[in-house]
Design a protein around this motif. Structure first.
Motif, PDB file in Angstrom:
ATOM      1  N   VAL A 276       0.846  -1.193   0.000  1.00 37.16           N
ATOM      2  CA  VAL A 276       0.000   0.000   0.000  1.00 37.16           C
ATOM      3  C   VAL A 276       0.879   1.239   0.000  1.00 37.16           C
ATOM      4  O   VAL A 276       2.096   1.166   0.194  1.00 37.16           O
ATOM      5  CB  VAL A 276      -0.940   0.017   1.231  1.00 37.16           C
ATOM      6  N   ASP A 277       0.258   2.377  -0.201  1.00 39.09           N
ATOM      7  CA  ASP A 277       0.981   3.637  -0.107  1.00 39.09           C
ATOM      8  C   ASP A 277       1.342   3.896   1.353  1.00 39.09           C
ATOM      9  O   ASP A 277       0.544   3.606   2.256  1.00 39.09           O
ATOM     10  CB  ASP A 277       0.100   4.777  -0.636  1.00 39.09           C
ATOM     11  N   PRO A 278       2.523   4.458   1.628  1.00 40.02           N
ATOM     12  CA  PRO A 278       2.902   4.705   3.029  1.00 40.02           C
ATOM     13  C   PRO A 278       1.954   5.636   3.779  1.00 40.02           C
ATOM     14  O   PRO A 278       1.938   5.628   5.010  1.00 40.02           O
ATOM     15  CB  PRO A 278       4.295   5.328   2.914  1.00 40.02           C
ATOM     16  N   ASP A 279       1.159   6.420   3.041  1.00 36.85           N
ATOM     17  CA  ASP A 279       0.212   7.332   3.686  1.00 36.85           C
ATOM     18  C   ASP A 279      -1.196   6.756   3.769  1.00 36.85           C
ATOM     19  O   ASP A 279      -2.112   7.440   4.246  1.00 36.85           O
ATOM     20  CB  ASP A 279       0.161   8.666   2.939  1.00 36.85           C
ATOM     21  N   ASP A 280      -1.399   5.528   3.339  1.00 35.86           N
ATOM     22  CA  ASP A 280      -2.733   4.917   3.314  1.00 35.86           C
ATOM     23  C   ASP A 280      -2.977   4.148   4.609  1.00 35.86           C
ATOM     24  O   ASP A 280      -2.478   3.033   4.781  1.00 35.86           O
ATOM     25  CB  ASP A 280      -2.852   3.987   2.107  1.00 35.86           C
ATOM     26  N   PHE A 281      -3.769   4.750   5.492  1.00 33.46           N
ATOM     27  CA  PHE A 281      -4.122   4.095   6.746  1.00 33.46           C
ATOM     28  C   PHE A 281      -5.617   3.804   6.830  1.00 33.46           C
ATOM     29  O   PHE A 281      -6.150   3.563   7.914  1.00 33.46           O
ATOM     30  CB  PHE A 281      -3.681   4.949   7.936  1.00 33.46           C
ATOM     31  N   ALA A 282      -6.295   3.807   5.689  1.00 36.09           N
ATOM     32  CA  ALA A 282      -7.724   3.494   5.673  1.00 36.09           C
ATOM     33  C   ALA A 282      -7.917   2.010   5.981  1.00 36.09           C
ATOM     34  O   ALA A 282      -7.103   1.169   5.591  1.00 36.09           O
ATOM     35  CB  ALA A 282      -8.319   3.843   4.315  1.00 36.09           C
ATOM     36  N   GLY A 283      -9.014   1.697   6.666  1.00 29.61           N
ATOM     37  CA  GLY A 283      -9.272   0.315   7.034  1.00 29.61           C
ATOM     38  C   GLY A 283     -10.539  -0.236   6.408  1.00 29.61           C
ATOM     39  O   GLY A 283     -11.545   0.476   6.296  1.00 29.61           O
ATOM     40  N   ASP A 284     -10.490  -1.485   6.013  1.00 32.20           N
ATOM     41  CA  ASP A 284     -11.693  -2.213   5.609  1.00 32.20           C
ATOM     42  C   ASP A 284     -12.202  -2.926   6.863  1.00 32.20           C
ATOM     43  O   ASP A 284     -11.825  -4.064   7.149  1.00 32.20           O
ATOM     44  CB  ASP A 284     -11.361  -3.221   4.506  1.00 32.20           C
ATOM     45  N   TRP A 285     -13.050  -2.233   7.624  1.00 35.92           N
ATOM     46  CA  TRP A 285     -13.397  -2.711   8.952  1.00 35.92           C
ATOM     47  C   TRP A 285     -14.377  -3.881   8.938  1.00 35.92           C
ATOM     48  O   TRP A 285     -14.691  -4.446   9.999  1.00 35.92           O
ATOM     49  CB  TRP A 285     -13.930  -1.551   9.796  1.00 35.92           C
TER      50      TRP A 285
END
Length: 391
Positions: A276-285
Motif C-alpha cells: 500500500v501507499d505509506p500514507d494509506d491508513f484506511a481500514g476495511d473494517w
C-alpha cells in the motif's frame, strides 16, 4: 574524528542508532537525524503493539530478543542518567496454537531452536493448555508453544523518547525535513538533499526510513524488497473478563489476541495483503465482523460479548524476500547503510539492531552479535535468511 553521518528516519530505529553511536564514542555533533514528521504520528513505532517474544524460528532472532529483554530490564543502567524511568515488562507470554500436523511440526522445530539458544519456551498438549487457561475452546488444537518468561508487553514509547532525548542532549542534531535525493560521486555517498533545498553532507547515510525505506534507496539508484503492509488492531472490553492474564495467543487462523491492562487487544493481517501507499491508513473494517470476531469468540467463548473501544491500521515495513531485517552496508554504494525491513519485529529488535549497526560504524565490525546474515548481500543474491514465525 569520525565521519559525518545522516540517519534518514528518526523513529525507533533511527533514534536507537543515534544513541548507540554516541554511547560507543562517535562524536554527537557529527550525527544528524532527519525525520519527515517530527510528531511521529504515523510512523510504525506509533502504531506498534509493543511486545517482545523469544519464540522465533531463527536462532539469531532469538539471540536478538534475549538481548532486548536484558536491555529492557536494565534500561536505567544502560542509559546512565538519573532522569530515566524504568521500563516495565508485563510478561504474560505468547501462546502459539497449532491446528494441524504441519503447524505442530513447525512448533517442534522452532522450540528446538529456541531451547538451543537459551530461551525457556515449552511445548504444551491441549490438556496442559486447558489446565492452565480453562477459558479456551481448544477444538481443533493439536499442540501449543508458550513462553513463560521474557515475553509480553513493554513500554516501547519510553525507550524511544529517552534514546531521542539523550542523543539530543549529547549533541546529536534532529532535523525536521523530507529527504528528496541522495548525493553520490565516484560510487560513494556524499550526503542528502531535503525538500526545502537544504544539503547535508555525509560520508555515511543510513536508510532507517521504515515503510519508506525502498523509496529512499531508489533515490540512490538502489532497490530494496520492502513494502508497506497494513496490519489491523482492535482494543476491546469484555462483558465477562477472563480471570487471569490472556497470553498473546496466536490462533491457527492467524488472528492474535492478548491482555491489554483491563482490556484486550486483537490483531489481524488482511487477506489479500497487498503493498500500500505509506500514507494509506484506511481500514476495511468489515474484516472484524467477517473474520476476526468469529475466530476470537470460537476460541475464547467469553469474548462473544465484547465492545470495541478503539481500532487502527498500522504498517509493517515488510521484507518480501524473507520477512527478516535488512541491515548493514549496501555493496552498490559505498557509505550507504540499510536499517530496514523489520516486518513487524522492529520495536523489540531495536536495542540489538541499534547497537549492532553502531558497532559496525564505529568499530568496523559487529562485536556483540554477528548480524552479518541480515546483510544486503543476501538480498542481491536472492538467498533468503528466513523467519517463518511472523505475526
Amino acid at each position: 574524528m569520525g565521519q559525518d553521518i545522516v540517519i534518514v528516519g528518526g523513529a525507533i530505529m533511527g533514534s536507537s542508532l543515534a544513541w548507540w553511536l554516541t554511547e560507543l564514542g562517535h562524536p554527537p555533533a557529527r550525527i544528524t537525524v532527519v525525520e519527515r514528521d517530527p510528531t511521529y504520528a504515523a510512523c510504525g513505532t506509533a502504531f506498534s503493539n509493543s511486545c517482545i517474544r523469544q519464540q522465533f524460528g531463527n536462532p539469531l532472532n532469538v539471540a536478538i530478543s534475549r538481548f532486548g529483554v536484558e536491555f529492557i530490564r536494565n534500561f536505567q543502567a544502560y542509559m546512565g542518567d538519573d532522569r530515566v524511568p524504568p521500563v516495565h515488562l508485563h510478561a504474560f507470554g505468547y501462546l502459539y496454537l497449532a491446528g494441524d500436523a504441519a503447524q505442530a511440526e513447525r512448533l517442534h522445530q522452532a522450540q528446538a531452536v529456541q531451547a538451543a539458544a537459551g530461551a525457556a519456551t515449552r511445548l504444551m498438549t491441549p490438556d496442559q493448555i486447558a489446565a492452565e487457561w480453562p477459558f479456551y475452546d481448544l477444538d481443533g488444537v493439536v499442540l501449543g508453544s508458550h513462553g513463560p518468561v521474557d515475553e509480553g508487553y513493554f513500554d516501547g514509547t519510553t525507550l524511544f523518547e529517552w534514546w531521542r532525548r539523550l542523543a539530543r542532549d549529547r549533541g546529536v542534531r534532529f532535523v525536521a525535513g523530507e529527504v528528496t535525493g541522495i548525493d553520490t560521486r565516484g560510487g560513494r555517498v556524499q550526503g542528502v538533499r531535503l525538500a526545502d533545498g537544504t544539503r547535508l553532507g555525509a560520508g555515511i547515510v543510513v536508510d532507517a526510513a521504515g515503510t519508506r525505506g525502498a523509496q529512499v534507496a531508489r533515490m540512490a539508484g538502489l532497490d530494496l524488497p520492502i513494502e508497506p503492509r497494513k496490519r489491523y488492531t482492535w482494543v476491546f472490553e469484555a462483558a465477562h473478563p477472563l480471570d487471569r492474564d490472556l497470553p498473546l495467543t496466536i490462533d491457527p487462523s492467524g488472528i492474535h489476541c492478548r491482555t491489554d491492562g483491563s482490556l484486550y487487544m486483537a490483531g489481524a493481517t488482511p487477506d489479500p495483503d497487498p503493498a500500500v501507499d505509506p500514507d494509506d491508513f484506511a481500514g476495511d473494517w468489515s474484516i472484524w465482523e467477517d473474520r476476526v470476531w468469529p475466530a476470537l469468540a470460537a476460541r475464547i467463548p467469553a469474548f462473544e460479548e465484547i465492545r470495541i473501544r478503539r481500532a487502527w491500521v498500522g504498517h509493517y515495513d515488510f521484507n518480501t524476500l524473507d520477512a527478516n531485517a535488512i541491515l548493514g552496508p549496501h555493496p552498490g554504494l559505498e557509505g550507504f547503510l540499510v536499517m530496514n525491513g523489520f516486518s513487524g519485529h522492529g520495536l523489540q529488535q531495536s536495542p540489538a539492531m541499534g547497537r549492532g549497526l553502531a558497532e559496525w560504524i564505529v568499530q568496523g565490525r559487529y562485536v556483540s552479535l554477528d548480524l552479518t546474515p541480515f546483510g544486503v548481500d543476501r538480498v542481491l543474491r536472492d538467498e533468503p535468511f528466513p523467519e517463518l514465525a511472523v505475526i
